[in-house]
Design a protein around this motif. Sequence first.
Motif, PDB file in Angstrom:
ATOM      1  N   GLU A  60      37.404  31.461  30.775  1.00 44.38           N
ATOM      2  CA  GLU A  60      37.203  32.776  31.412  1.00 44.38           C
ATOM      3  C   GLU A  60      37.351  32.720  32.930  1.00 44.38           C
ATOM      4  O   GLU A  60      37.833  33.663  33.536  1.00 44.38           O
ATOM      5  N   THR A  61      36.877  31.649  33.546  1.00 42.29           N
ATOM      6  CA  THR A  61      36.769  31.668  35.009  1.00 42.29           C
ATOM      7  C   THR A  61      37.994  31.089  35.701  1.00 42.29           C
ATOM      8  O   THR A  61      38.260  31.414  36.844  1.00 42.29           O
ATOM      9  N   ASN A  62      38.766  30.235  35.007  1.00 43.60           N
ATOM     10  CA  ASN A  62      39.963  29.706  35.659  1.00 43.60           C
ATOM     11  C   ASN A  62      40.949  30.796  36.100  1.00 43.60           C
ATOM     12  O   ASN A  62      41.468  30.713  37.206  1.00 43.60           O
ATOM     13  N   PRO A  63      41.180  31.817  35.278  1.00 43.99           N
ATOM     14  CA  PRO A  63      42.047  32.900  35.777  1.00 43.99           C
ATOM     15  C   PRO A  63      41.467  33.548  37.043  1.00 43.99           C
ATOM     16  O   PRO A  63      42.214  33.968  37.931  1.00 43.99           O
ATOM     17  N   LEU A  64      40.132  33.592  37.131  1.00 44.09           N
ATOM     18  CA  LEU A  64      39.487  34.157  38.325  1.00 44.09           C
ATOM     19  C   LEU A  64      39.798  33.288  39.545  1.00 44.09           C
ATOM     20  O   LEU A  64      40.012  33.790  40.650  1.00 44.09           O
ATOM     21  N   LEU A  65      39.837  31.978  39.322  1.00 44.72           N
ATOM     22  CA  LEU A  65      40.163  31.057  40.405  1.00 44.72           C
ATOM     23  C   LEU A  65      41.566  31.363  40.938  1.00 44.72           C
ATOM     24  O   LEU A  65      41.763  31.435  42.161  1.00 44.72           O
ATOM     25  N   ASP A  66      42.522  31.565  40.048  1.00 45.30           N
ATOM     26  CA  ASP A  66      43.894  31.907  40.482  1.00 45.30           C
ATOM     27  C   ASP A  66      43.887  33.227  41.254  1.00 45.30           C
ATOM     28  O   ASP A  66      44.563  33.369  42.267  1.00 45.30           O
ATOM     29  N   TYR A  67      43.106  34.168  40.741  1.00 42.86           N
ATOM     30  CA  TYR A  67      43.033  35.512  41.352  1.00 42.86           C
ATOM     31  C   TYR A  67      42.477  35.426  42.772  1.00 42.86           C
ATOM     32  O   TYR A  67      43.025  35.992  43.708  1.00 42.86           O
ATOM     33  N   TYR A  68      41.391  34.658  42.949  1.00 46.77           N
ATOM     34  CA  TYR A  68      40.744  34.558  44.261  1.00 46.77           C
ATOM     35  C   TYR A  68      41.500  33.630  45.221  1.00 46.77           C
ATOM     36  O   TYR A  68      41.458  33.823  46.429  1.00 46.77           O
ATOM     37  N   ALA A  69      42.166  32.612  44.664  1.00 51.36           N
ATOM     38  CA  ALA A  69      42.819  31.606  45.523  1.00 51.36           C
ATOM     39  C   ALA A  69      43.872  32.238  46.444  1.00 51.36           C
ATOM     40  O   ALA A  69      44.194  31.691  47.496  1.00 51.36           O
ATOM     41  N   LYS A  70      44.382  33.403  46.062  1.00 51.25           N
ATOM     42  CA  LYS A  70      45.413  34.068  46.871  1.00 51.25           C
ATOM     43  C   LYS A  70      44.810  34.813  48.059  1.00 51.25           C
ATOM     44  O   LYS A  70      45.513  35.247  48.953  1.00 51.25           O
ATOM     45  N   LYS A  71      43.506  34.989  48.079  1.00 49.70           N
ATOM     46  CA  LYS A  71      42.882  35.817  49.124  1.00 49.70           C
ATOM     47  C   LYS A  71      42.624  34.985  50.384  1.00 49.70           C
ATOM     48  O   LYS A  71      42.260  33.808  50.285  1.00 49.70           O
ATOM     49  N   PRO A  72      42.772  35.586  51.582  1.00 47.35           N
ATOM     50  CA  PRO A  72      42.544  34.843  52.826  1.00 47.35           C
ATOM     51  C   PRO A  72      41.091  34.380  52.990  1.00 47.35           C
ATOM     52  O   PRO A  72      40.826  33.418  53.697  1.00 47.35           O
ATOM     53  N   SER A  73      40.170  35.065  52.325  1.00 48.96           N
ATOM     54  CA  SER A  73      38.758  34.688  52.460  1.00 48.96           C
ATOM     55  C   SER A  73      38.329  33.633  51.436  1.00 48.96           C
ATOM     56  O   SER A  73      37.139  33.380  51.257  1.00 48.96           O
ATOM     57  N   PHE A  74      39.309  33.012  50.760  1.00 39.59           N
ATOM     58  CA  PHE A  74      38.996  32.007  49.736  1.00 39.59           C
ATOM     59  C   PHE A  74      38.895  30.598  50.332  1.00 39.59           C
ATOM     60  O   PHE A  74      39.735  30.194  51.134  1.00 39.59           O
ATOM     61  N   PHE A  75      37.866  29.848  49.946  1.00 39.81           N
ATOM     62  CA  PHE A  75      37.692  28.469  50.410  1.00 39.81           C
ATOM     63  C   PHE A  75      37.299  27.604  49.215  1.00 39.81           C
ATOM     64  O   PHE A  75      36.425  27.982  48.440  1.00 39.81           O
ATOM     65  N   LYS A  76      37.936  26.428  49.127  1.00 42.59           N
ATOM     66  CA  LYS A  76      37.569  25.487  48.054  1.00 42.59           C
ATOM     67  C   LYS A  76      36.806  24.339  48.699  1.00 42.59           C
ATOM     68  O   LYS A  76      37.250  23.761  49.686  1.00 42.59           O
ATOM     69  N   VAL A  77      35.633  24.038  48.151  1.00 41.85           N
ATOM     70  CA  VAL A  77      34.784  22.994  48.732  1.00 41.85           C
ATOM     71  C   VAL A  77      34.591  21.878  47.704  1.00 41.85           C
ATOM     72  O   VAL A  77      34.336  22.158  46.528  1.00 41.85           O
ATOM     73  N   ASP A  78      34.709  20.623  48.152  1.00 36.73           N
ATOM     74  CA  ASP A  78      34.504  19.489  47.263  1.00 36.73           C
ATOM     75  C   ASP A  78      33.004  19.388  46.939  1.00 36.73           C
ATOM     76  O   ASP A  78      32.205  18.977  47.776  1.00 36.73           O
ATOM     77  N   ALA A  79      32.647  19.745  45.711  1.00 40.04           N
ATOM     78  CA  ALA A  79      31.223  19.800  45.350  1.00 40.04           C
ATOM     79  C   ALA A  79      30.725  18.481  44.761  1.00 40.04           C
ATOM     80  O   ALA A  79      29.636  18.419  44.208  1.00 40.04           O
ATOM     81  N   THR A  80      31.519  17.406  44.898  1.00 46.50           N
ATOM     82  CA  THR A  80      31.016  16.089  44.487  1.00 46.50           C
ATOM     83  C   THR A  80      30.392  15.381  45.692  1.00 46.50           C
ATOM     84  O   THR A  80      29.803  14.318  45.557  1.00 46.50           O
ATOM     85  N   ALA A  81      30.548  15.986  46.877  1.00 44.40           N
ATOM     86  CA  ALA A  81      29.954  15.390  48.083  1.00 44.40           C
ATOM     87  C   ALA A  81      28.428  15.521  48.030  1.00 44.40           C
ATOM     88  O   ALA A  81      27.882  16.151  47.118  1.00 44.40           O
ATOM     89  N   LYS A  82      27.742  14.918  49.019  1.00 50.23           N
ATOM     90  CA  LYS A  82      26.274  15.019  49.059  1.00 50.23           C
ATOM     91  C   LYS A  82      25.867  16.476  49.315  1.00 50.23           C
ATOM     92  O   LYS A  82      26.589  17.220  49.989  1.00 50.23           O
ATOM     93  N   ILE A  83      24.674  16.835  48.818  1.00 49.36           N
ATOM     94  CA  ILE A  83      24.220  18.232  48.913  1.00 49.36           C
ATOM     95  C   ILE A  83      24.265  18.734  50.363  1.00 49.36           C
ATOM     96  O   ILE A  83      24.777  19.817  50.642  1.00 49.36           O
ATOM     97  N   ASN A  84      23.756  17.910  51.303  1.00 46.47           N
ATOM     98  CA  ASN A  84      23.718  18.392  52.701  1.00 46.47           C
ATOM     99  C   ASN A  84      25.112  18.478  53.317  1.00 46.47           C
ATOM    100  O   ASN A  84      25.367  19.330  54.173  1.00 46.47           O
ATOM    101  N   GLU A  85      26.043  17.635  52.844  1.00 48.34           N
ATOM    102  CA  GLU A  85      27.421  17.734  53.352  1.00 48.34           C
ATOM    103  C   GLU A  85      28.074  19.030  52.874  1.00 48.34           C
ATOM    104  O   GLU A  85      28.791  19.700  53.617  1.00 48.34           O
ATOM    105  N   ILE A  86      27.782  19.379  51.627  1.00 51.29           N
ATOM    106  CA  ILE A  86      28.332  20.632  51.082  1.00 51.29           C
ATOM    107  C   ILE A  86      27.736  21.819  51.850  1.00 51.29           C
ATOM    108  O   ILE A  86      28.444  22.749  52.238  1.00 51.29           O
ATOM    109  N   SER A  87      26.417  21.741  52.113  1.00 49.30           N
ATOM    110  CA  SER A  87      25.750  22.824  52.850  1.00 49.30           C
ATOM    111  C   SER A  87      26.378  22.985  54.237  1.00 49.30           C
ATOM    112  O   SER A  87      26.601  24.116  54.696  1.00 49.30           O
TER     113      SER A  87
END
Length: 213
Positions: free
Chosen positions: A177-204
């Motif tokens: 369900e959500t992967n198509p949403l990822l494609d939909y949002y990835a085209k927007k200028p306000s879209f950011f992808k963050v590596d969520a395997t990093a440490k919690i405070n690094e992600i913050s």
Amino acid sequence: MNIVLFGPPGAGKGTQSQYLVQRYSYIQISTGDLLRNEIKKNTELGKEILAKIDAGEFVHDEIVNSLIEKIVSKKNYNNKLIFDGYPRNISQAENLDKIMLKNNQSIGAIIYLDVSRSIIEKRILGRIVCEKCNITLNEYHDQEEIEKHKCGKKYFKKRKDDNSETIMKRYDTFIKETNPLLDYYAKKPSFFKVDATAKINEISTKIAEITNV
Ligand code: AMP
């Protein structure tokens, strides 16, 4: 600004939302929490929701959309909202755009927390939530913090939907369900992808950089 945080179950949406709430006074809108609140009321609607969550399926869009609309229309929440777990599909995303427009609001940042399936599994199986202050910790990684927690250890509970069979089902639902949403949002200028395997405070820190743009 208003923020959408999305990613697979266990990606850290709740943890990072809590960081934004505490550090920058955001209002966290977790559709998962709103739905679990409905379940606690033990109404017919609550029973319907429980069946879906237990089966690892999404709750119907109309139910989730109406919960969201009630919150966005609150004027004192303007430009402070952080959507945690909503939208989860394109139809919900389109609905969110409509609700925002109607309330003279917009989404300033759409942040995708990117993390692999195997890491998610481990995170979710160890996840415990304090019923008093709502902080989420992991019984495998956060022993020290759990021991010292301000509310005491007795309020820590596992979420009922955090068992391995449900996790697999929720993960599959997410991909479908959500992967198509990822494609939909990835085209927007306000879209950011963050590596969520990093440490919690690094992600913050990364999220703080994005949201202070
Ligand atoms: P969460 O706390 O975000 O992991 O959500 C727990 C469960 O609530 C999910 O597995 C879904 O069954 C349901 N849920 C939460 N948010 C949504 C949503 N936006 N649309 C449909 N179902 C949802």
